[in-house]
Structures are given as structure tokens and as C-alpha cells.
Write an enzyme that holds these catalytic residues in place. Structure first.
Site, PDB file in Angstrom:
ATOM      1  N   SER A   1      -0.105 -78.096 -97.210  1.00 18.19           N
ATOM      2  CA  SER A   1      -0.192 -78.951 -96.019  1.00 18.19           C
ATOM      3  C   SER A   1       0.443 -80.300 -96.327  1.00 18.19           C
ATOM      4  CB  SER A   1      -1.659 -79.157 -95.633  1.00 18.19           C
ATOM      5  OG  SER A   1      -2.269 -80.030 -96.563  1.00 18.19           O
ATOM      6  N   LYS A   2       0.480 -81.142 -95.315  1.00 18.03           N
ATOM      7  CA  LYS A   2       1.085 -82.480 -95.460  1.00 18.03           C
ATOM      8  C   LYS A   2       0.475 -83.238 -96.639  1.00 18.03           C
ATOM      9  CE  LYS A   2       3.328 -83.576 -91.272  1.00 18.03           C
ATOM     10  NZ  LYS A   2       2.756 -82.995 -90.051  1.00 18.03           N
ATOM     11  N   ARG A   3      -0.805 -82.983 -96.857  1.00 18.96           N
ATOM     12  CA  ARG A   3      -1.527 -83.649 -97.947  1.00 18.96           C
ATOM     13  C   ARG A   3      -0.826 -83.436 -99.299  1.00 18.96           C
ATOM     14  NH1 ARG A   3      -5.276 -81.036-100.452  1.00 18.96           N
ATOM     15  NH2 ARG A   3      -5.095 -79.382 -98.904  1.00 18.96           N
TER      16      ARG A   3
ATOM     17  N   GLY B   1       2.288 -83.296 -99.756  1.00 17.90           N
ATOM     18  CA  GLY B   1       3.589 -83.965 -99.773  1.00 17.90           C
ATOM     19  C   GLY B   1       4.723 -82.969 -99.936  1.00 17.90           C
TER      20      GLY B   1
END
Ligand code: GLU
Length: 467
Positions: A242-244, A246
Site C-alpha cells: 500500500s501507499k504506506r 512507499g
């Protein structure tokens, strides 16, 4: 199966960039097609017009191009075939495999409320399924598929094995909305059929879609493609990417200094294996790739492994490819690309050296001796190596080099003999010499550098730091 040529496709939704999961899906489809004399097609799933921008599509094409994945023919726009998708819904209507449903949103909601209250399945069962056309009102309608109400639907998946759904768990999905626009699920099937796609390799988040999509194939009497649903990529912590985490877009990897060959190699191994082979060429991957080698468990991103593979691929690269990778790296990090003279200097030097590095950025630092303009500015470490005593020693070495033959053996002998005469360890001499020639504390071997820049330039650089 038919004897039709093998056709795979990559069907991204334009989200503004090519994410790493999409890149791997594209790579698998590309390897499979290219390794078997098939075709690899590209379809942009751009039916969500509210979100669509041409830039988002371009970003995907750029990402694929950077990765070195070429597709056959032009990229196809799904939206442009909307009429064809609608026509198929009409065909299904005509053949009785689909029907007009006049239920309003309020009625559907009321159905669900009642079902909830009675503890029944909330899957909508339209009262219009078996109503004869003569009894239809003159009112807005959607077209729904007549899904089987009994039995099971089984997808024979090349990765997941047989996956079965009970028919009563699937509703009569909408094919055409009341405004006449086709739904995504219909568009995918019609496009895949029309494009002659024989193998659908995609993320396993689409596995349940395959069950619904198979109903459309069956209704139309079309051959099903081979499905291969690959487990998603997880982050280093084992959680869904996920975006978490990066770094989701491939161009972010480009900016980190991964090369396309490094990425192809790493992504090929991410969820697929060929024995214990870790480092291989793209040609080998094409020859080896098969659906049976795809694992069932989600693959984890492992940056250490990625760096290691990148290092090997940089080491295996030919100068032409490496130069191209350097230029696209510089563009990815928003730095000016190398002008012709420097590009040539890099090309020549890379061709003469046996170097590898974990990133293009680190590699470029090694080529500072041909890319930077003397006089060099020294960082702290380099300045320390070039203290006055060392400068003095190098000044004494210079005349010896003036008369030495300019080949590796002779240069090594000259420098070694000089070190011996001065009662110096070679290392004591190599450090300052390295800084004098490259301006940096880290560089290729001093002899390699001397040979590449030549006698005149070597002497010029030594004169520039003379005590
Ligand atoms: N457009 C879908 C996605 O980007 C892929 C659909 C498919 O491969 O069938 O996830």
C-alpha cells in the site's frame, strides 16, 4: 483448446502511474507471449470517464517503455468500444441469456431490506427475469445476465487450481446500465474475446470476477481463455502493498537507480521461479517462463534482493544499454542527461571496465573520473587522503610515469617499484593517487583510470595537485 496463436494482454486502469504490481503482471504476460511466439496486447481500461486523463494513460505507456516491455499493435482504448460492448448485451438479450430489468433503485433497496429482515441472502433477485417482452412497461431498464441459479461455476485456474462458486452466490449482474452504457465486467470479456486473448494472467484480486466473466463467455458461446490469477505483491513486512510502503510506481524505482533489466529480473522472480535461478537474462526468462512456475503464496518485496539483482544486471550490461539506462536514470531524477561528449566518455569507459553497482547513481559516482571536469572539488574524505605529504609523494611519482609505457603491466610495475623504493605500502599510494585522478575517495582501480584517461590527462591531473 484451439490452435489459435497465443495472445496475452495487459489491461491497466489508468491511475496516473504504472504501479509495481501492474508492472509485474505486464511482465508475466509479456514473457509468456514473447517466449512462445505469441502476441502481447495492451488495453487501457479507461471506461471510468470521471477519472480518465490522457496523462494517466501516457504514464502507463512510459512505465512500460522504460521497463522495456513492447506491445503488439496500438494500445486499445476500452472506452472506444462501448458500442460493441452494448451490442453484445443486445445479442444476449435477443438470445435469451439476458433480460430487461425495470426494477428501480428504491425497489432494489426495499428487496434488500426485506431480505435482511428475514435473514435471507440480500443478493437481488429481479422479478423481471422471466417476464415476457409483451408485458414490459415503457420505462427505463437495465439489461441483466441470466445467471445460473443452481449448481456451481468452476474456474480452472492455472495458478489457483479449480476454484468453485455456488451459483446461488452470484446474482444476475447488470450488463448494460439504464443510460445504455456497458459495465466494466462486460467490457473486459468482449474486449478479451475480440482481441483474441487466449491467456488472462492478472492479479488474484480479479479471481471472483473470472466467475462472473465466465458466465458471459458461456452465454455468448465463446471459448474461455486460460486464466492465471497471480497472488498480489506484499510489502517487506508481509502486509498487502500500500501507499504506506512507499515506492509504488515503477518510475520511482527508476529514480532509485534500478535498471530496466534489473527490474525485469527482480519482478520475474517475484512470485515466479525457475529452480534456484536468481540472476538471468531476459532471453532466458522468456524461454523459461511458464504458468506452472507461479507460486500460490503472495510474494514479498525484498529491497536487498532487488539491489543484489540490480548489481548483477549492471555488471552484465553492455555499454549501449548502460548508457541508455544512465540517461533515463538522470531524466527520472530530474537531472540533465549527459551531453554527447560525456555520453561517449561514459560509453568508452564502461566498455573497458568490469564494474557493477547496486544502483545507477552509485555507478555514475564511479565514473566521476570521466564525467567530472578537473580541477575537482574534494569532499572531506578525499581531501584527507590528499594531505601535503601525499601530494609530495605523488609529485615524485610523476616523472616515473612520464617515461613509463602506457599499459597496465608497465604502469603497475612502475607504481609498485616506486612504492617499494619509498618504503610505502601500495595502499598508501593508491588512495592519494585515486583522489588525484578522480577527485573522489572511491573509484575504479587507479590503473584502469590511468589507461582510460591516458598519459597526458594523468600527468595533467597529477600536476594540478602537485605540492
Ligand atoms: N483493469 C484491471 C486493473 O487494472 C485489470 C483487469 C483485467 O486484467 O482483467 O486491475
Amino acid at each position: 483448446m484451439t490452435d489459435a496463436p497465443l495472445v496475452t494482454r495487459f489491461a491497466p486502469s489508468p491511475t496516473g502511474y504504472l504501479h509495481i504490481g501492474g508492472a509485474r503482471t505486464a511482465l508475466f504476460n509479456w514473457l509468456y507471449a514473447r517466449g512462445r511466439g505469441g502476441k502481447f496486447l495492451l488495453r487501457i481500461e479507461d471506461t471510468d470517464r470521471a477519472r480518465y486523463t490522457p496523462e494517466a494513460t501516457q504514464a502507463i505507456l512510459d512505465g512500460l517503455t522504460w521497463l522495456g516491455l513492447d506491445w503488439d499493435g496500438d494500445a486499445v482504448s476500452q472506452f472506444e468500444s462501448a458500442d460493441r460492448h452494448a451490442a453484445v448485451a443486445q445479442e444476449m438479450l435477443a438470445s435469451g441469456t439476458a433480460y430487461k430489468c425495470f426494477s428501480t433503485q428504491d425497489e432494489i433497496e426495499a428487496f434488500r431490506e426485506a431480505a435482511r429482515a428475514e435473514g435471507r441472502s440480500t443478493l437481488f433477485r429481479s422479478p423481471w427475469r422471466d417476464v415476457a417482452a409483451g408485458d414490459h412497461p415503457d420505462a427505463p431498464f437495465v439489461i441483466r445476465i441470466k445467471a445460473p441459479q443452481e449448481g456451481e461455476i468452476t474456474i480452472q485456474d492455472a495458478v489457483q487450481g479449480d476454484v468453485t462458486w455456488k451459483a446461488d452466490a452470484l446474482d444476475d449482474m447488470v450488463l448494460l446500465r439504464s443510460d445504455g452504457s456497458p459495465v466494466y465486467m462486460l467490457a473486459v470479456v468482449v474486449d478479451d474475446h475480440d482481441m483474441g486473448v487466449t491467456h488472462v494472467i492478472r492479479g488474484d484480486d480479479h479471481l471472483a470476477n473470472a466467475a462472473r466473466q465466465s458466465m458471459i463467455y458461456t452465454a455468448m458461446g465463446w471459448d474461455l481463455p486460460v486464466f492465471a490469477h497471480i497472488p498480489l505483491i506484499h510489502g517487506p513486512d508481509g502486509k498487502k502493498l500500500s501507499k504506506r510502503h512507499g515506492a509504488l510506481g515503477v518510475m520511482e524505482y527508476a529514480a532509485m537507480g534500478y535498471t530496466p533489466a534489473g527490474m525485469r529480473n527482480y519482478l520475474a522472480r517475484l512470485g515466479w521461479s525457475h529452480g534456484d535461478d536468481e540472476v538471468f537474462t531476459t532471453e532466458q526468462a522468456m524461454g523459461w517462463f511458464d504458468l506452472g512456475g507461479i507460486g500460490k503464496a503472495p510474494a514479498r518485496l525484498d529491497f536487498k534482493k532487488m539491489e543484489n539483482i540490480n548489481r548483477h544486471q549492471i555488471g552484465m550490461s553492455d555499454p549501449e544499454t548502460m548508457l541508455r539506462d544512465v540517461q533515463s536514470y538522470l531524466a527520472a531524477v530530474d537531472e540533465p542527461t549527459l551531453p554527447n561528449d560525456k555520453a561517449k566518455a561514459f560509453f568508452d569507459a564502461f566498455g573497458q571496465l568490469d564494474v557493477a553497482d547496486k544502483s545507477v547513481g552509485d555507478l555514475l559516482a564511479k565514473f566521476a573520473f570521466v564525467l567530472d571536469e578537473p580541477p575537482f572539488t574534494h569532499d572531506e574524505k578525499a581531501a584527507k587522503l590528499l594531505d601535503p605529504v601525499s601530494r609530495g609523494i605523488l609529485t615524485q611519482l610523476t616523472p616515473q610515469l612520464q617515461t613509463a609505457s602506457w599499459n597496465r603491466e608497465a604502469l603497475e610495475q612502475t607504481v609498485m617499484e616506486f612504492a617499494e623504493a619509498q618504503d610505502l605500502k601500495f595502499g598508501k599510494l593508491a588512495g592519494p593517487l585515486r583522489v588525484a585522478l578522480s577527485g573522489r575517495a572511491v573509484s575504479p582501480s587507479v590503473f584502469d583510470m590511468m589507461i582510460i584517461i591516458g598519459r597526458d590527462e594523468t600527468l595533467r591531473r597529477l600536476a594540478a595537485i602537485a605540492a
